[in-house]
Structures are given as structure tokens and as C-alpha cells.
Design an enzyme around this catalytic site. Structure first.
Site, PDB file in Angstrom:
ATOM      1  N   GLU A 208      39.572  34.287  38.131  1.00 31.09           N
ATOM      2  CA  GLU A 208      39.797  34.060  39.564  1.00 31.09           C
ATOM      3  C   GLU A 208      40.114  35.366  40.269  1.00 31.09           C
ATOM      4  O   GLU A 208      39.657  35.611  41.385  1.00 31.09           O
ATOM      5  CB  GLU A 208      40.960  33.069  39.759  1.00 31.09           C
ATOM      6  CG  GLU A 208      41.146  32.586  41.200  1.00 31.09           C
ATOM      7  CD  GLU A 208      42.120  33.407  42.038  1.00 31.09           C
ATOM      8  OE1 GLU A 208      42.251  33.130  43.232  1.00 31.09           O
ATOM      9  OE2 GLU A 208      42.731  34.367  41.508  1.00 31.09           O
ATOM     10  N   GLU A 209      40.912  36.193  39.620  1.00 31.08           N
ATOM     11  CA  GLU A 209      41.400  37.421  40.253  1.00 31.08           C
ATOM     12  C   GLU A 209      40.297  38.435  40.546  1.00 31.08           C
ATOM     13  O   GLU A 209      40.515  39.407  41.258  1.00 31.08           O
ATOM     14  CB  GLU A 209      42.481  38.079  39.377  1.00 31.08           C
ATOM     15  CG  GLU A 209      43.747  37.243  39.206  1.00 31.08           C
ATOM     16  CD  GLU A 209      44.595  37.129  40.478  1.00 31.08           C
ATOM     17  OE1 GLU A 209      44.209  37.694  41.512  1.00 31.08           O
ATOM     18  OE2 GLU A 209      45.646  36.464  40.413  1.00 31.08           O
TER      19      GLU A 209
HETATM   20 ZN   LIG Z   1      46.215  33.005  42.206  1.00 33.05          ZN
END
Ligand SMILES: [Zn+2]
Length: 348
Positions: A208-209
Site C-alpha cells: 500500500e505504501e
Molecule cells: Zn496506511
């Protein structure tokens, strides 16, 4: 049965730099298993727990990302110092003098992020902020050869060396609460969710990052009718932050995103979340205008589109080595998630 605090402690202490989520993934599989019918892993490494609802029921995807920000070994100097690259949004100012762990194939190595000592810095050097490429990790190796013998190789993940701790009534500090608290809350929600009319996909996402990559592929596979990301948001109730800059506060319950950089929450999803909170008497906060985004942004753009929203746990000091939050807020997010999931058939 594990309580939320224990789940969070194990997840927070585990290493899971984006793309290297193995340790978190195996924890998530074992944590979800008792509460779902089936646990799958997709080709990118997302963990998908499935709890079946009624036949032809609508599908909801919950998403909590397993990865965290961190560093990668970039080069090893002749003298045995490690220079590094950054993974995810890391402010260079928080790096200096941190204790870190280099995760090698031969096992973890402790190290410190060093710079030229302040005593011998020139006047102008003392005022400036060292950027990450001027810093290095010292693992005590004498030479490049020795560092390699210790197991270090290019691309090894490096994480912050922070241990989870309870520091007050329901207040905890620890590493990677972004988004291990979302993962712990998702496990808790699946535990609380005994029967459900709709089919629930509890997804621990990867990467996600670095751009919500795991959410993209898992949502494509599932193609849910509704998507809900469980993540953290900035708790702005600290000195020097104006209400206008970050209005969300710790201890005031779940934060519902109205809009952020990547998503304008679908009005039906926002209605669902607000109604669920009000009917269950769970206090909530509304938030808009945040520059960041969550997995919900990618889920919402899947195929022909998926109405999506985000429920966040107010958290202080996100994207620094250690964060701080209230377990009470986390519990409330789990309860709100359950209440919302149970109402989905009425709305979608
Ligand atoms: Zn997050």
C-alpha cells in the site's frame, strides 16, 4: 481467544516493509483462520479471509494493509557501512540516530543510523537537515567483506527497532501502527461478526505504501459490491497543530473519510457508515481534505467501479519510527465495521 491488544502487539513487532510482508502475512493467516471459512493467498501475496453469506449475497471487501514504510540496503561501503534507499513516505528528519534492524537471510542484524558527529560539524552543517543519502547504517562491520559475511546483501529490508509497549490505560506505542492496527481491527471485526448476510472478504493487502498495489489486484479478483479500507489517520491533537490543519482527535472514536487525495467516498457508503455509527451509538468524526490516500482509492476504481470508503483509527506520529494510539478508538472501529457490514444488504 486473543484480545485486540495482543494481536496488535504481535503484528506491530513483526517486520513487513512493502514487498517483504512475509512475517505479517503468516500472522494474518493464523489470526483470521478461526473466524472465516477459508483463508487464501493471491499471486502478489495478499491474504484473503472469506466468510460466506447467503446465496447471491452482496460482497464486501475489507482492506487493511500489511506493509510498512522502511529502508532497503542500497550499497555497502568499503569500510562496511550501509547506504540505503527509502520505501514509502519517510521524512529524512526522523532517520538520524535511529536503531534499526537489517533483515538478512542469515537473520536480523542490529544497527544505528549514523552521520558525521555534530561536534565536528561546521556551523552551517549543524543547522541543516541531513538527507537520507548522507546517512548510513552502522552494523559494526569493519569491511564490506565482513558485512557480506554477516549476511548483508543489496535489497535487504531494514526496519525500525521499536518494541510495542502499553504506556497507560488503553494507550499504546509501537512500530508500524500504520497499518497493523487496521490489520488487528480487521481480525477483531471478523471475530465479532458471527453471522453475516453478505459475503465478507477480509484482505490483508501488500504494498500500500508504494501505491496501493495489493489492493488493486485483490479487488480485481474479488470485484466486491462495496469496499471499506481500515487504516490510520493523523490525530492532530498535539502542540503546534491547528484545528484546521488536522481536526481528528485521539479518544474521539473512528474517523470517516469524506474525501481525501485519492477518493471521494461514495455517498451511499458514507451514509451506511454514519447510519451504522449512529444506530450503534458509536461516536465518530468526519474528515476531509487530507493529502494522503488509502487502499479504498484503488478498490473504488476496480473494473466498472466499486463504491468505497475508509474508516480510520486516529493515530499520532504516523510515518515515524513509533506511533501512539488509543485501543479504545481501535475497538470502536472494529465495532463500527461490524455494524456497517451487517447493514450492507439494506443499502447495496
Ligand atoms: Zn496506511
Amino acid at each position: 481467544m486473543m484480545v485486540l491488544a495482543d494481536t496488535l502487539e504481535k503484528l506491530s513487532n513483526a517486520c513487513g516493509i512493502a514487498g517483504r510482508e512475509e512475517e505479517v502475512r503468516s500472522l494474518m493467516k493464523s489470526f483470521l483462520k478461526p473466524y472465516v471459512g477459508e483463508v487464501k493467498e493471491d499471486k502478489l501475496g495478499n491474504v484473503i479471509g472469506i466468510k460466506k453469506g447467503k446465496k447471491n449475497a452482496s460482497k464486501v471487501m475489507l482492506a487493511a494493509h500489511m506493509d510498512e514504510i522502511g529502508l532497503l540496503v542500497k550499497t555497502i561501503s568499503k569500510e562496511g557501512f550501509i547506504q540505503f534507499a527509502k520505501i514509502g513516505g519517510i521524512d529524512d528528519r526522523i532517520l538520524l540516530a535511529q536503531n534499526v534492524i537489517v533483515y538478512t537471510e542469515k537473520g536480523p542484524l542490529h544497527g544505528i543510523i549514523g552521520s558525521k558527529p555534530p561536534h565536528i560539524q561546521k556551523e552551517d552543517e549543524r543547522k541543516k537537515i541531513f538527507t537520507y543519502d548522507e546517512l548510513f547504517i552502522d552494523i559494526g562491520a569493519e569491511t564490506q567483506e565482513q558485512a557480506k559475511k554477516m549476511g548483508v546483501k543489496i535489497g535487504d529490508p531494514v526496519g525500525f527497532d521499536i518494541k510495542f509497549a502499553k504506556i497507560g490505560k488503553n494507550i499504546v506505542i509501537g512500530k508500524a501502527f500504520d497499518d497493523r492496527v487496521g490489520c488487528a481491527v480487521m481480525v477483531e471485526a471478523m471475530k465479532l461478526l458471527e453471522k453475516t448476510a453478505c459475503t465478507v472478504y477480509a484482505v490483508g493487502t501488500v504494498q500500500e505504501e508504494v501505491g496501493c498495489r495489493g489492493a488493486a489486484t485483490s479487488a480485481f479478483g474479488i470485484y466486491p459490491d462495496v469496499g471499506i479500507a481500515l487504516d490510520v489517520t493523523i490525530a492532530g491533537d498535539v502542540p503546534g497543530v491547528k484545528e484546521f490543519e488536522a481536526p481528528i482527535k485521539m479518544r474521539k472514536g473512528p474517523s470517516l473519510t469524506v474525501a481525501d487525495y485519492g477518493l471521494i467516498t461514495h455517498p451511499k457508503v458514507l451514509r451506511l457508515l454514519i447510519d451504522a455509527a449512529e444506530e450503534s451509538k458509536i461516536p465518530y468524526q468526519l474528515e476531509t481534505g487530507l493529502p494522503g490516500g488509502t487502499d479504498a482509492s484503488r478498490i473504488s476504481l476496480t473494473r466498472e467501479g466499486v463504491p468505497s470508503g475508509t474508516i480510520s483509527i486516529p493515530t499520532r506520529y504516523i510515518h515515524s519510527p513509533a506511533s501512539l494510539l488509543s485501543l479504545d478508538d481501535a475497538e470502536k472501529v472494529a465495532k463500527l465495521t461490524v455494524a456497517a457490514v451487517q447493514k450492507i444488504p439494506k443499502y447495496f
